[in-house]
Each structure stands twice: as structure tokens, then as C-alpha cells.
Design a protein around this motif. Structure first.
Motif, PDB file in Angstrom:
ATOM      1  N   PRO A   1     -17.885-105.043 -57.895  1.00  0.00           N
ATOM      2  CA  PRO A   1     -18.147-104.381 -56.609  1.00  0.00           C
ATOM      3  C   PRO A   1     -17.408-105.088 -55.482  1.00  0.00           C
ATOM      4  CG  PRO A   1     -20.186-104.766 -57.835  1.00  0.00           C
ATOM      5  CD  PRO A   1     -19.102-105.513 -58.556  1.00  0.00           C
ATOM      6  N   GLN A   2     -16.909-104.295 -54.522  1.00  0.00           N
ATOM      7  CA  GLN A   2     -16.219-104.878 -53.399  1.00  0.00           C
ATOM      8  C   GLN A   2     -17.212-105.465 -52.398  1.00  0.00           C
ATOM      9  OE1 GLN A   2     -13.774-101.534 -52.032  1.00  0.00           O
ATOM     10  NE2 GLN A   2     -11.972-102.715 -52.610  1.00  0.00           N
ATOM     11  N   LEU A   3     -16.814-106.561 -51.773  1.00  0.00           N
ATOM     12  CA  LEU A   3     -17.622-107.125 -50.704  1.00  0.00           C
ATOM     13  C   LEU A   3     -17.563-106.199 -49.499  1.00  0.00           C
ATOM     14  CD1 LEU A   3     -16.515-110.868 -50.951  1.00  0.00           C
ATOM     15  CD2 LEU A   3     -18.679-109.873 -51.737  1.00  0.00           C
ATOM     16  N   PRO A   4     -18.554-106.274 -48.609  1.00  0.00           N
ATOM     17  CA  PRO A   4     -18.494-105.438 -47.407  1.00  0.00           C
ATOM     18  C   PRO A   4     -17.199-105.672 -46.639  1.00  0.00           C
ATOM     19  CG  PRO A   4     -20.644-106.459 -47.626  1.00  0.00           C
ATOM     20  CD  PRO A   4     -19.768-107.079 -48.680  1.00  0.00           C
ATOM     21  N   ALA A   5     -16.699-104.618 -46.049  1.00  0.00           N
ATOM     22  CA  ALA A   5     -15.452-104.733 -45.298  1.00  0.00           C
ATOM     23  C   ALA A   5     -15.634-105.649 -44.105  1.00  0.00           C
ATOM     24  CB  ALA A   5     -15.000-103.356 -44.825  1.00  0.00           C
ATOM     25  N   PRO A   6     -14.641-106.492 -43.806  1.00  0.00           N
ATOM     26  CA  PRO A   6     -14.745-107.346 -42.622  1.00  0.00           C
ATOM     27  C   PRO A   6     -14.676-106.512 -41.354  1.00  0.00           C
ATOM     28  CG  PRO A   6     -12.542-107.465 -43.554  1.00  0.00           C
ATOM     29  CD  PRO A   6     -13.367-106.673 -44.530  1.00  0.00           C
ATOM     30  N   ASP A   7     -15.213-107.045 -40.275  1.00  0.00           N
ATOM     31  CA  ASP A   7     -15.160-106.354 -38.993  1.00  0.00           C
ATOM     32  C   ASP A   7     -13.859-106.701 -38.283  1.00  0.00           C
ATOM     33  OD1 ASP A   7     -15.846-104.787 -36.894  1.00  0.00           O
ATOM     34  OD2 ASP A   7     -17.611-105.929 -36.280  1.00  0.00           O
ATOM     35  N   TYR A   8     -13.527-105.918 -37.256  1.00  0.00           N
ATOM     36  CA  TYR A   8     -12.384-106.245 -36.410  1.00  0.00           C
ATOM     37  C   TYR A   8     -12.683-107.524 -35.627  1.00  0.00           C
ATOM     38  CZ  TYR A   8     -10.473-101.508 -37.072  1.00  0.00           C
ATOM     39  OH  TYR A   8      -9.946-100.352 -37.594  1.00  0.00           O
ATOM     40  N   PRO A   9     -11.671-108.252 -35.206  1.00  0.00           N
ATOM     41  CA  PRO A   9     -11.887-109.345 -34.263  1.00  0.00           C
ATOM     42  C   PRO A   9     -12.620-108.825 -33.022  1.00  0.00           C
ATOM     43  CG  PRO A   9      -9.655-109.406 -35.106  1.00  0.00           C
ATOM     44  CD  PRO A   9     -10.261-108.124 -35.596  1.00  0.00           C
ATOM     45  N   ALA A  10     -13.370-109.684 -32.364  1.00  0.00           N
ATOM     46  CA  ALA A  10     -14.246-109.261 -31.278  1.00  0.00           C
ATOM     47  C   ALA A  10     -13.499-108.503 -30.183  1.00  0.00           C
ATOM     48  CB  ALA A  10     -14.964-110.470 -30.690  1.00  0.00           C
ATOM     49  N   ASP A  11     -12.317-108.987 -29.793  1.00  0.00           N
ATOM     50  CA  ASP A  11     -11.596-108.324 -28.709  1.00  0.00           C
ATOM     51  C   ASP A  11     -11.083-106.955 -29.134  1.00  0.00           C
ATOM     52  OD1 ASP A  11      -9.851-109.605 -30.510  1.00  0.00           O
ATOM     53  OD2 ASP A  11      -8.228-109.669 -29.037  1.00  0.00           O
ATOM     54  N   VAL A  12     -10.626-106.847 -30.391  1.00  0.00           N
ATOM     55  CA  VAL A  12     -10.166-105.555 -30.902  1.00  0.00           C
ATOM     56  C   VAL A  12     -11.335-104.592 -31.016  1.00  0.00           C
ATOM     57  CG1 VAL A  12      -9.087-104.369 -32.852  1.00  0.00           C
ATOM     58  CG2 VAL A  12      -8.236-106.613 -32.121  1.00  0.00           C
ATOM     59  N   ARG A  13     -12.446-105.081 -31.510  1.00  0.00           N
ATOM     60  CA  ARG A  13     -13.643-104.246 -31.654  1.00  0.00           C
ATOM     61  C   ARG A  13     -14.087-103.698 -30.304  1.00  0.00           C
ATOM     62  NH1 ARG A  13     -17.562-102.390 -35.744  1.00  0.00           N
ATOM     63  NH2 ARG A  13     -19.148-101.456 -34.426  1.00  0.00           N
ATOM     64  N   ALA A  14     -14.094-104.537 -29.295  1.00  0.00           N
ATOM     65  CA  ALA A  14     -14.531-104.097 -27.971  1.00  0.00           C
ATOM     66  C   ALA A  14     -13.594-103.016 -27.421  1.00  0.00           C
ATOM     67  CB  ALA A  14     -14.585-105.289 -27.019  1.00  0.00           C
ATOM     68  N   ARG A  15     -12.306-103.209 -27.597  1.00  0.00           N
ATOM     69  CA  ARG A  15     -11.335-102.224 -27.107  1.00  0.00           C
ATOM     70  C   ARG A  15     -11.469-100.907 -27.844  1.00  0.00           C
ATOM     71  NH1 ARG A  15      -6.551-101.791 -29.328  1.00  0.00           N
ATOM     72  NH2 ARG A  15      -6.505-103.973 -30.007  1.00  0.00           N
ATOM     73  N   LEU A  16     -11.609-100.957 -29.166  1.00  0.00           N
ATOM     74  CA  LEU A  16     -11.746 -99.729 -29.949  1.00  0.00           C
ATOM     75  C   LEU A  16     -13.062 -99.016 -29.657  1.00  0.00           C
ATOM     76  CD1 LEU A  16     -10.283-100.772 -33.426  1.00  0.00           C
ATOM     77  CD2 LEU A  16      -9.227 -99.312 -31.692  1.00  0.00           C
ATOM     78  N   GLU A  17     -14.118 -99.772 -29.422  1.00  0.00           N
ATOM     79  CA  GLU A  17     -15.399 -99.143 -29.079  1.00  0.00           C
ATOM     80  C   GLU A  17     -15.290 -98.360 -27.779  1.00  0.00           C
ATOM     81  OE1 GLU A  17     -18.807-101.605 -28.990  1.00  0.00           O
ATOM     82  OE2 GLU A  17     -18.820-102.010 -31.140  1.00  0.00           O
ATOM     83  N   THR A  18     -14.598 -98.913 -26.797  1.00  0.00           N
ATOM     84  CA  THR A  18     -14.409 -98.203 -25.529  1.00  0.00           C
ATOM     85  C   THR A  18     -13.675 -96.889 -25.752  1.00  0.00           C
ATOM     86  OG1 THR A  18     -14.362-100.290 -24.297  1.00  0.00           O
ATOM     87  CG2 THR A  18     -13.401 -98.358 -23.225  1.00  0.00           C
ATOM     88  N   ASP A  19     -12.607 -96.943 -26.531  1.00  0.00           N
ATOM     89  CA  ASP A  19     -11.850 -95.724 -26.830  1.00  0.00           C
ATOM     90  C   ASP A  19     -12.678 -94.743 -27.647  1.00  0.00           C
ATOM     91  OD1 ASP A  19      -9.635 -96.667 -25.490  1.00  0.00           O
ATOM     92  OD2 ASP A  19      -8.642 -97.422 -27.290  1.00  0.00           O
ATOM     93  N   ALA A  20     -13.413 -95.262 -28.632  1.00  0.00           N
ATOM     94  CA  ALA A  20     -14.203 -94.392 -29.504  1.00  0.00           C
ATOM     95  C   ALA A  20     -15.297 -93.666 -28.726  1.00  0.00           C
ATOM     96  CB  ALA A  20     -14.813 -95.206 -30.634  1.00  0.00           C
TER      97      ALA A  20
END
Length: 272
Positions: free
Chosen positions: A2-21
Motif C-alpha cells: 500500500p502507498q503511504l499517504p501523499a505528502p502535502d504541498y510546502p506551506a507557502d505553496v499550499r497557502a497560495r493554492l488555497e487562495t486560488d482554489a
């Protein structure tokens, strides 16, 4: 395994993508309707739909990763592995193939040293064969990041990919100026193309595509087609009362409801 859970984006990338999303999601009455543009948004970040991108979309929309994966693997516009800056698609559907699309695709495979859906070693070009792009009057058609390059030949297609790999400026036959795949993905996610003149550089249909519209508007006269049997007037002559039908397709067939002698319904009750 089984695959391990996917890693998250780096915090700054995650914040930017969340704003766009959140901006994308706000456009829809049902948040899950935003899945397709969100997948394009993740492609604009990494160039393809990664496991991290799938996790991000699922978390933003309250879906399972299985649901997101099912959609991302159904549509061919979503890449499943790292690819080049330029997606070069050669139409190999019927008309383009007959007009030279098959020859162009085969030659480009040899010229680039790659197979279908494979990327050159320099990471510049991903080659694939694609289905009809509704530009049959420009056949054979090559598309780069979904921009049209019409009336291609083997030699012009080879020059095109060579220029892309060399970093030369390449201008589509019609439509917006060319940009990288990641930039294209962000535009497809629904964000404005801010390049000067890009929005105004739209691609129009060709003359053959517009004949039907021009006929409907009365701008051109309909063609006068000879009778298929060669013994009657032109097809666009109105039929006269009692005259023979100009085409067998216009006449009631022997199994038509209009022919009482040959009914189309069952001749016996069910079970008999």
C-alpha cells in the motif's frame, strides 16, 4: 505494498493554492463542480496531476482521493506523469490521418526519439496523438498546448518541434500566443490570461466550416446538385405535384408507417 499517504504541498505553496482554489470554488453552487478547474490548477503548479494534487483537490472539495483520481484519469487533458513544457499533439483522426497526420506523427516519433505520450530528454516536448480537434478544414492539424498549427506537413512539423526545443518564438496559425503547459493549465483553471493582446487573438473557423452558416444567412446560393440518376432537374428545384421523388431517401420505404400495405408493427399478438 500500500502507498503511504501523499505528502502535502510546502506551506507557502499550499497557502497560495488555497487562495486560488477558494476563488474557483466560489463560482459554483455545488463545490464539487469545481473539480475540473482545480485539477488544472494543480497541473499549473507541477505540470501534471500528482498524488499531492489529488489530495489537495479532495480536501478542498470534501471528496475522497478515489473520487478525484477517477476523474483525473478519465480525461486525457490531465497528465499522469511528468511531461514537457510543450504538449505537441498530432491529430490522427480520419481526415487528418488521410491528409498526412499519420505520416507526421510517425516522423516526429523518429525525429524526437520518443513514442506516444513520451517526453524528450531535455524536458521540452511531449508527443502524443490526439483525436479530432474540430478543425478538419485545416487538416492535418498539430496542436501545441491546445493552440492550432494548421495545414502541417512533415517538414513544417519537424521545424516546429525543433524551434520549441531551441527556445525560439513560435506563433500559432490562429489563436492566442503560445505559452508553456503550466501557464496554459492556469488559464484553463479559469484565471485571466494577462499577456498583452492574448485575449484579443482569438482563432476563427475556416471558410469550409462556415459554409453552412453562410447558407443559412442567405449570403451564398446553395449548390445545384445533379439528380443521382442523371435524368431529372437539380436537387434544389422544388418538387412538383405528382412528380417522382428526387431521392429514394425522400420516399416512403416499404416498412414505413405511411405504407399501409407494409405495417411496421408486429403481425401477431405477443406470445403467438
Amino acid at each position: 505494498m500500500p502507498q503511504l499517504p501523499a505528502p502535502d504541498y510546502p506551506a507557502d505553496v499550499r497557502a497560495r493554492l488555497e487562495t486560488d482554489a477558494k476563488e474557483v470554488i466560489a463560482r459554483y453552487p455545488d463545490s464539487r463542480s469545481a473539480l475540473l478547474p482545480l485539477l488544472h490548477l494543480t497541473q499549473s503548479e507541477e505540470g501534471y496531476v500528482t498524488r499531492t494534487g489529488v489530495r489537495f483537490c479532495a480536501e478542498m472539495l470534501g471528496l475522497t482521493t478515489a473520487e478525484v483520481t477517477a476523474v483525473s484519469t478519465f480525461y486525457s487533458m490531465y497528465r499522469r506523469k511528468p511531461s514537457g513544457d510543450y504538449q505537441v499533439g498530432v491529430c490522427t483522426n480520419t481526415l487528418c490521418a488521410v491528409m498526412g497526420g499519420d505520416a507526421i506523427f510517425d516522423e516526429l516519433k523518429q525525429h524526437l526519439g520518443v513514442g506516444n505520450n513520451e517526453t524528450t530528454e531535455d524536458g521540452k516536448v511531449t508527443l502524443e496523438h490526439i483525436e479530432c480537434n474540430a478543425a478538419c478544414d485545416f487538416a492535418p492539424v498539430v496542436m501545441v498546448n491546445w493552440e492550432f498549427f494548421d495545414n502541417q506537413t512533415v517538414e513544417s512539423a519537424k521545424r516546429l518541434v525543433d524551434d520549441l526545443r531551441a527556445g525560439e518564438q513560435v506563433t500559432p496559425t490562429r489563436g492566442a500566443p503560445l505559452c508553456t503547459y503550466k501557464e496554459t493549465a492556469r488559464i484553463l483553471a479559469g484565471f485571466p490570461d494577462e499577456r498583452p493582446g492574448a485575449v484579443d487573438a482569438t482563432g476563427g473557423a475556416g471558410p469550409a466550416s462556415l459554409i453552412g452558416l453562410r447558407l443559412a444567412k442567405g449570403e451564398i446560393a446553395s449548390a445545384r446538385t445533379p439528380h443521382p440518376r442523371g435524368d431529372a432537374g437539380p436537387r434544389d428545384t422544388p418538387p412538383q405535384p405528382g412528380a417522382e421523388h428526387l431521392s429514394s431517401h425522400d420516399a416512403p420505404q416499404k416498412t414505413a408507417p405511411s405504407d399501409p400495405a407494409n405495417p411496421t408493427g408486429p403481425v401477431a399478438e405477443e406470445g403467438k
